[in-house]
Design an enzyme around this catalytic site. Structure first.
Site, PDB file in Angstrom:
ATOM      1  N   GLY A  10       0.839  -1.198   0.000  1.00 48.56           N
ATOM      2  CA  GLY A  10       0.000   0.000   0.000  1.00 48.56           C
ATOM      3  C   GLY A  10       0.873   1.246   0.000  1.00 48.56           C
ATOM      4  CD  GLN A  14      -2.898  11.323   4.248  1.00 45.32           C
ATOM      5  OE1 GLN A  14      -3.676  10.503   4.722  1.00 45.32           O
ATOM      6  NE2 GLN A  14      -2.868  12.582   4.630  1.00 45.32           N
ATOM      7  CG  ASP A  36      -0.412   0.824  -3.863  1.00 43.77           C
ATOM      8  OD1 ASP A  36      -0.274   1.598  -2.905  1.00 43.77           O
ATOM      9  OD2 ASP A  36      -1.533   0.538  -4.345  1.00 43.77           O
ATOM     10  CG  ASP A  51      -4.977  -7.588  -5.125  1.00 45.30           C
ATOM     11  OD1 ASP A  51      -5.153  -7.256  -3.930  1.00 45.30           O
ATOM     12  OD2 ASP A  51      -5.899  -7.949  -5.882  1.00 45.30           O
ATOM     13  CE1 TYR A 141      -9.620   2.370   7.740  1.00 47.62           C
ATOM     14  CE2 TYR A 141     -10.340   4.086   9.256  1.00 47.62           C
ATOM     15  CZ  TYR A 141      -9.325   3.439   8.572  1.00 47.62           C
ATOM     16  OH  TYR A 141      -8.036   3.864   8.722  1.00 47.62           O
ATOM     17  CE  LYS A 145      -7.269   0.152   9.335  1.00 47.49           C
ATOM     18  NZ  LYS A 145      -5.989  -0.415   8.905  1.00 47.49           N
TER      19      LYS A 145
HETATM   20  N1  SER Z   1      -8.057   9.301   8.365  1.00 49.26           N
HETATM   21  C1  SER Z   1      -8.848   8.115   8.537  1.00 49.26           C
HETATM   22  C2  SER Z   1     -10.182   8.289   7.958  1.00 49.26           C
HETATM   23  O1  SER Z   1     -10.680   9.403   7.976  1.00 49.26           O
HETATM   24  C3  SER Z   1      -8.967   7.780  10.005  1.00 49.26           C
HETATM   25  O2  SER Z   1      -8.144   6.713  10.297  1.00 49.26           O
HETATM   26  O3  SER Z   1     -10.755   7.356   7.505  1.00 49.26           O
END
Ligand code: SER
Length: 317
Positions: A10, A14, A36, A51, A141, A145
């Site tokens: 990855g 960012q 990536d 991948d 998400y 996590k």
């Molecule tokens: N920056 C991330 C998001 O906004 C938070 O872990 O999804």
């Protein structure tokens, strides 16, 4: 000479973009491979198209290149995962297992995997959110996590896997753009301020969230990976914190540099995500266990972002 061989999965994201640069500087270009799903990005180190869901290719890449450490960053972030819940879950979980299983087999020595403030939910205390507290995430998400954190701890306790993790807050940097997060506004605002002199924010003026400058996030990532094993007392994921601000406050700070800058507000679906996240984080454990320290607060961050983006965009002060 260190025998550390690093794969960043990855790497085009960012965090990856800046992390690869820093790792190459510290360990040498030959010790770092970036990967990536993109076709042909530009890196100063070797790049392999990979991948993370391709379990066999993950294995052969790691075995063939004698990789000892993986920084596994590939994920769908909060806003994108809400648009594609099934794929968000698949990528975020299967990707992690593909890497954890190689460490379980003894093929890999160490893994870094980021968690997020998104693990927290509406029932969590919002101010100075503690390391251990109520955790009831409401986004795909956040759920992925949190599940990942539990699995990391499980792999460590059961099979001795050396996996290390921090819960990133919103991350702000000038070298790369964020992709699909709820905190992305805090990067977009700088680009729009310099290009248009105004910004329409997708969160409301008073939505305070925990944030961090990218150089601090990269430092936390490398620090926790380099810390002696006995200092890592938490094998799920550490809270880390630098600053907390809302869109109005960052807007005001930008106005100190660009007096005519204006900000307006048009909250969208991301507002609901942000409303369920902490406003600030207590990171005492990370500071105590492995000496985590941040360098940048809001004024330094704004100053540095504007300076660097002006140079990048060829805009005069
Ligand atoms: N920056 C991330 C998001 O906004 C938070 O872990 O999804």
């Amino acid at each position: 000479m260190s025998d550390t061989r690093i794969l960043v999965i990855g790497a085009c994201g960012q965090v990856g973009t800046e992390l690869v640069e820093n790792l190459a500087y510290m360990y040498g270009k030959d010790a770092v491979i970036a990967s990536d799903i993109k076709d042909d990005p530009s890196f100063d180190v070797e790049y392999i198209k990979l991948d993370v869901l391709d379990r066999e290719k993950v294995r052969s890449t790691i075995v063939d290149n004698k990789i000892t450490e993986v920084y596994h960053l590939a994920a769908l972030l909060s806003a994108t995962a809400e648009q594609h819940p099934e794929f968000g879950w698949k990528l975020n979980m299967e990707g992690l297992f593909n890497v954890l299983d190689l460490a379980k087999e003894g093929i890999l020595k160490k893994i870094f995997w980021p968690s997020s403030i998104a693990v927290f939910g509406p029932t969590t205390p919002r101010q100075d959110t503690p390391q251990r507290t109520v955790i009831e995430p409401t986004t795909v998400y956040g759920i992925s996590k949190f599940a990942g954190e539990r699995w990391c701890e499980y792999y460590h306790n059961r099979w001795g896997v050396d996996v290390r993790s921090v819960r990133y807050p919103g991350l702000i940097g000038y070298k790369s753009l964020p992709g699909g997060g709820t905190t992305d506004y805090a990067v977009d605002i700088f680009h729009q301020a310099l290009e248009k002199g105004s910004y329409e924010c997708f969160l409301s003026a008073e939505t305070a969230l925990p944030m961090m400058y990218m150089s601090d996030a990269v430092k936390a990532t490398i620090d926790i990976m380099q810390a002696p094993t006995e200092q890592i007392k938490n094998r799920s994921s550490y809270n880390i914190s630098a600053m907390s601000f809302d869109p109005a406050s960052i807007g005001k700070e930008i106005q100190k540099h660009i007096p005519d800058f204006t900000i307006s507000y048009a909250p969208d679906f991301r507002q609901k995500i942000a409303d369920n996240w902490p406003a600030s984080i207590d990171d005492t454990d990370a500071r105590t266990d492995w000496n985590w320290q941040h360098s940048y607060d809001l004024p330094d961050l704004v100053d540095d972002m504007l300076k660097n983006l002006r140079t990048q965009k060829g805009v005069s002060a």
